[in-house]
Design an enzyme around this catalytic site. Sequence first.
Site, PDB file in Angstrom:
ATOM      1  N   GLU A  99       0.818  -1.215   0.000  1.00 39.77           N
ATOM      2  CA  GLU A  99       0.000   0.000   0.000  1.00 39.77           C
ATOM      3  C   GLU A  99       0.851   1.264   0.000  1.00 39.77           C
ATOM      4  OE1 GLU A  99      -3.332   0.413  -0.132  1.00 39.77           O
ATOM      5  OE2 GLU A  99      -3.643  -1.749  -0.359  1.00 39.77           O
ATOM      6  N   GLU A 121      -1.948   9.091  -0.383  1.00 34.07           N
ATOM      7  CA  GLU A 121      -2.147   8.835  -1.801  1.00 34.07           C
ATOM      8  C   GLU A 121      -1.733  10.059  -2.621  1.00 34.07           C
ATOM      9  OE1 GLU A 121      -5.802   7.391  -4.768  1.00 34.07           O
ATOM     10  OE2 GLU A 121      -6.133   7.686  -2.620  1.00 34.07           O
TER      11      GLU A 121
END
Length: 275
Positions: A99, A121
């Site tokens: 991730e 992100e």
Amino acid sequence: MESSSLISLSLILCFTILFFGSKGAEARRQSSSISSLITENLYNSIFLHKDDNACPARNFYPYNAFIQAAQCFPKFGNTGDLNTSKREIAAFLGQISQETTGGWATAPDGPYAWGLCFKEEISPPSNYCDATNTRWPCFPGKSYHGRGPIQLSWNYNYGPAGRAVGFDGLRNPEIVANNSLIAFKTALWFWMTEQAPKPSCHDVMVGKYVPTAADLAANRTAGYGLVTNIINGGLECGRPNDARVNGRIGFFQRYAQLFNVDTGPNLDCANQSSF
């Protein structure tokens, strides 16, 4: 929405359980168990490059924050026999590494030495607001894009995660990328929490997953691949040789070797339908 009193209560309850409550001894044993299974030296050898200048999350994921967060989840890495405990920790670290990876095929020390390189992100395609979810309504101007080790996403995850670990997930989602302890707590909350029809990642890795008729029809067999399905199955599962799935497996295999434990079966989710 959570009130400040609820947030404070959540934090107090965690502290009380750890040190004074009926589960305090269990939590203290779990903390000792976790730190004995993954020492700081092992943690740093797993995440060789997390504090490199090239990593945006440099200095954001210290060992002590991981251990302290784990204290609030006494069953994590503390269920079943020794190999089961080590395998679960390796699986968790493998998933959060994919991730947050900053690695590439020819990266120094290999692609699987670059976990925990990112804390947020990059260029999210939306604000990840599910406006149809009225239980956890989005707060105006807030974005619920991926943050922290598990890249917590969507208002329907930020809301309950915040209530569980002690922050206002809907009004203050940014804290997951600004507070190391809370970041790890959200990742462990996601790992430990069943969200029907999905089982918890924890139950899968410790052998407590009982497939439903729908799971059997979807070929959702127990193993690391099912954990991938829980985390990101809609984008990664049911696809042969998916690079992201292969990355998750690569991290897990490296870490399992460092923990001196086998990975178990069913590493991918190529033949599974998503939830």
